[in-house]
Scaffold this active site. Structure first.
Site, PDB file in Angstrom:
ATOM      1  N   LYS A   1       0.805  -1.223   0.000  1.00  0.00           N
ATOM      2  CA  LYS A   1       0.000   0.000   0.000  1.00  0.00           C
ATOM      3  C   LYS A   1       0.842   1.278   0.000  1.00  0.00           C
ATOM      4  O   LYS A   1       0.535   2.229  -0.724  1.00  0.00           O
ATOM      5  CB  LYS A   1      -0.956  -0.001   1.190  1.00  0.00           C
ATOM      6  CG  LYS A   1      -2.011  -1.088   1.126  1.00  0.00           C
ATOM      7  CD  LYS A   1      -2.949  -1.016   2.313  1.00  0.00           C
ATOM      8  CE  LYS A   1      -4.016  -2.087   2.231  1.00  0.00           C
ATOM      9  NZ  LYS A   1      -4.988  -1.994   3.341  1.00  0.00           N
TER      10      LYS A   1
ATOM     11  N   ASN B   1      -4.975   2.016  -1.571  1.00  0.00           N
ATOM     12  CA  ASN B   1      -5.433   0.624  -1.589  1.00  0.00           C
ATOM     13  C   ASN B   1      -6.257   0.300  -2.825  1.00  0.00           C
ATOM     14  O   ASN B   1      -6.773  -0.794  -2.955  1.00  0.00           O
ATOM     15  CB  ASN B   1      -6.182   0.246  -0.306  1.00  0.00           C
ATOM     16  CG  ASN B   1      -7.573   0.827  -0.234  1.00  0.00           C
ATOM     17  OD1 ASN B   1      -7.832   1.945  -0.711  1.00  0.00           O
ATOM     18  ND2 ASN B   1      -8.492   0.094   0.376  1.00  0.00           N
TER      19      ASN B   1
ATOM     20  N   ASP C   1      -9.870   2.621   2.708  1.00  0.00           N
ATOM     21  CA  ASP C   1     -10.019   1.853   3.953  1.00  0.00           C
ATOM     22  C   ASP C   1     -10.805   2.609   5.013  1.00  0.00           C
ATOM     23  O   ASP C   1     -11.664   2.040   5.697  1.00  0.00           O
ATOM     24  CB  ASP C   1      -8.647   1.520   4.553  1.00  0.00           C
ATOM     25  CG  ASP C   1      -7.748   0.723   3.647  1.00  0.00           C
ATOM     26  OD1 ASP C   1      -7.136   1.350   2.780  1.00  0.00           O
ATOM     27  OD2 ASP C   1      -7.661  -0.496   3.813  1.00  0.00           O
TER      28      ASP C   1
ATOM     29  N   GLY D   1      -2.207   0.701  15.462  1.00  0.00           N
ATOM     30  CA  GLY D   1      -1.636   0.634  14.124  1.00  0.00           C
ATOM     31  C   GLY D   1      -1.269   2.020  13.635  1.00  0.00           C
ATOM     32  O   GLY D   1      -1.859   3.020  14.060  1.00  0.00           O
ATOM     33  N   ALA D   2      -0.304   2.085  12.737  1.00  0.00           N
ATOM     34  CA  ALA D   2       0.114   3.372  12.174  1.00  0.00           C
ATOM     35  C   ALA D   2       0.519   3.228  10.720  1.00  0.00           C
ATOM     36  O   ALA D   2       1.179   4.106  10.175  1.00  0.00           O
ATOM     37  CB  ALA D   2       1.263   3.961  12.998  1.00  0.00           C
ATOM     38  N   GLY D   3       0.124   2.115  10.082  1.00  0.00           N
ATOM     39  CA  GLY D   3       0.428   1.897   8.680  1.00  0.00           C
ATOM     40  C   GLY D   3      -0.611   2.523   7.775  1.00  0.00           C
ATOM     41  O   GLY D   3      -1.356   3.433   8.178  1.00  0.00           O
ATOM     42  N   GLY D   4      -0.693   2.031   6.546  1.00  0.00           N
ATOM     43  CA  GLY D   4      -1.592   2.618   5.566  1.00  0.00           C
ATOM     44  C   GLY D   4      -3.050   2.550   5.956  1.00  0.00           C
ATOM     45  O   GLY D   4      -3.770   3.555   5.907  1.00  0.00           O
ATOM     46  N   ALA D   5      -3.519   1.354   6.350  1.00  0.00           N
ATOM     47  CA  ALA D   5      -4.928   1.208   6.735  1.00  0.00           C
ATOM     48  C   ALA D   5      -5.230   2.033   7.980  1.00  0.00           C
ATOM     49  O   ALA D   5      -6.257   2.713   8.056  1.00  0.00           O
ATOM     50  CB  ALA D   5      -5.263  -0.266   6.968  1.00  0.00           C
TER      51      ALA D   5
ATOM     52  N   GLY E   1     -13.800  -7.703  10.583  1.00  0.00           N
ATOM     53  CA  GLY E   1     -13.279  -6.883   9.497  1.00  0.00           C
ATOM     54  C   GLY E   1     -14.064  -6.995   8.199  1.00  0.00           C
ATOM     55  O   GLY E   1     -13.854  -6.197   7.277  1.00  0.00           O
TER      56      GLY E   1
END
Length: 267
Positions: free
Chosen positions: A76, A97, A113, A137-141, A249
């Site tokens: 991503k 995404n 997302d 979390g701290a990523g793309g999603a 999810g």
């Protein structure tokens, strides 16, 4: 289905590594079939390693019957750098995404997302407005979800991740875009959260550690996942065992599917 695939069929993809767990092709093709568009478009799984991903993206520019693709882990963030153009939402988040191929071969990327997650919650009867939320979390999603939560009016947002620098960077970007929102990175003994969200990949593998520790789950009313397979992750099993409301999810993906197909021109 095979009879409907012709030389005019536009190919859509799901690009990931691994890709065997992906539910997106089945969901997309079912939706295309319901709309009478299966045959005009078909979605296929595309397993591409991180090493080969840049060359693969270059090849997609030349594939004239390629309509677009859902981009999943681990691609991503890299896809945002490789796309020819990003939507404002994707530029804000720093990841994509979904990509689509324009007629001139240029690849346009966006990020859905966040809106998909909020819409999935809303479809189950839960609102993020005025909610105190824990986001792991701290990523793309996670980034996309953080901005969507802020946009839709959450009261406060606590961001946690195993990499402090990434948490700091994401929290600063959200504060800059939404200065009125209380954004923190620290959990206190008295902290209580209306909604806790796992936006990491933890839970995809059987031996993964819990992204939210057992004691912290007790301080959360609703525990939500971004992991789609398995649908019932260890985190959700633990939260359910503690009597918490849980949210898988799958609704996030289902809500995104309409947005993804529309972006790729397969309405």
């Amino acid at each position: 289905m095979l009879a409907s695939i012709t030389g005019n069929t536009k190919i859509l993809g799901v690009i990931a590594d691994p890709v065997s767990q992906a539910r997106t092709p089945a969901m997309a093709n079912r939706l295309l079939d319901e709309r009478g568009r299966l045959g005009d478009f078909v979605m296929l799984p595309m397993q591409v390693s991180a090493e080969d991903f840049p060359a693969f993206i270059t090849g997609l520019r030349a594939l004239k019957n390629f309509g677009g693709a859902v981009v999943s882990m681990p691609h991503k963030a890299v896809a945002a750098h490789l796309a020819d153009e990003l939507t404002p939402k994707a530029r804000l988040v720093g990841a994509v995404n979904v990509i689509r191929r324009n007629g001139d071969g240029r690849l346009i990327g966006t990020k859905l997302d966040g809106e998909g997650f909020v819409a999935g919650l809303a479809g189950a009867g839960y609102s993020v407005k005025d909610a105190h939320i824990l986001l792991v979390g701290a990523g793309g999603a996670a980034s996309a979800i953080a901005f969507a939560l802020a946009k839709h009016g959450c009261a406060s947002l606590c961001i946690q991740n195993r990499t402090p620098d990434r948490v700091s960077a994401l929290s600063e970007r959200v504060r800059h875009a939404y200065p009125q929102l209380e954004v923190t990175t620290a959990i206190h003994e008295t902290s209580h959260y209306d909604i806790a969200i796992n936006a990491t990949s933890l839970g995809m593998k059987p031996n993964d550690e819990l992204p939210i520790a057992n004691p912290l789950i007790r301080h959360c009313d609703l525990v939500a996942e971004c992991v789609i397979a398995p649908e019932m992750t260890p985190l959700l099993q633990e939260a359910s065992g503690q009597g918490k409301v849980i949210h898988t999810g799958v609704p996030m993906l289902a809500a995104q599917m309409h947005l993804m197909l529309a972006f790729m021109g397969a309405e």
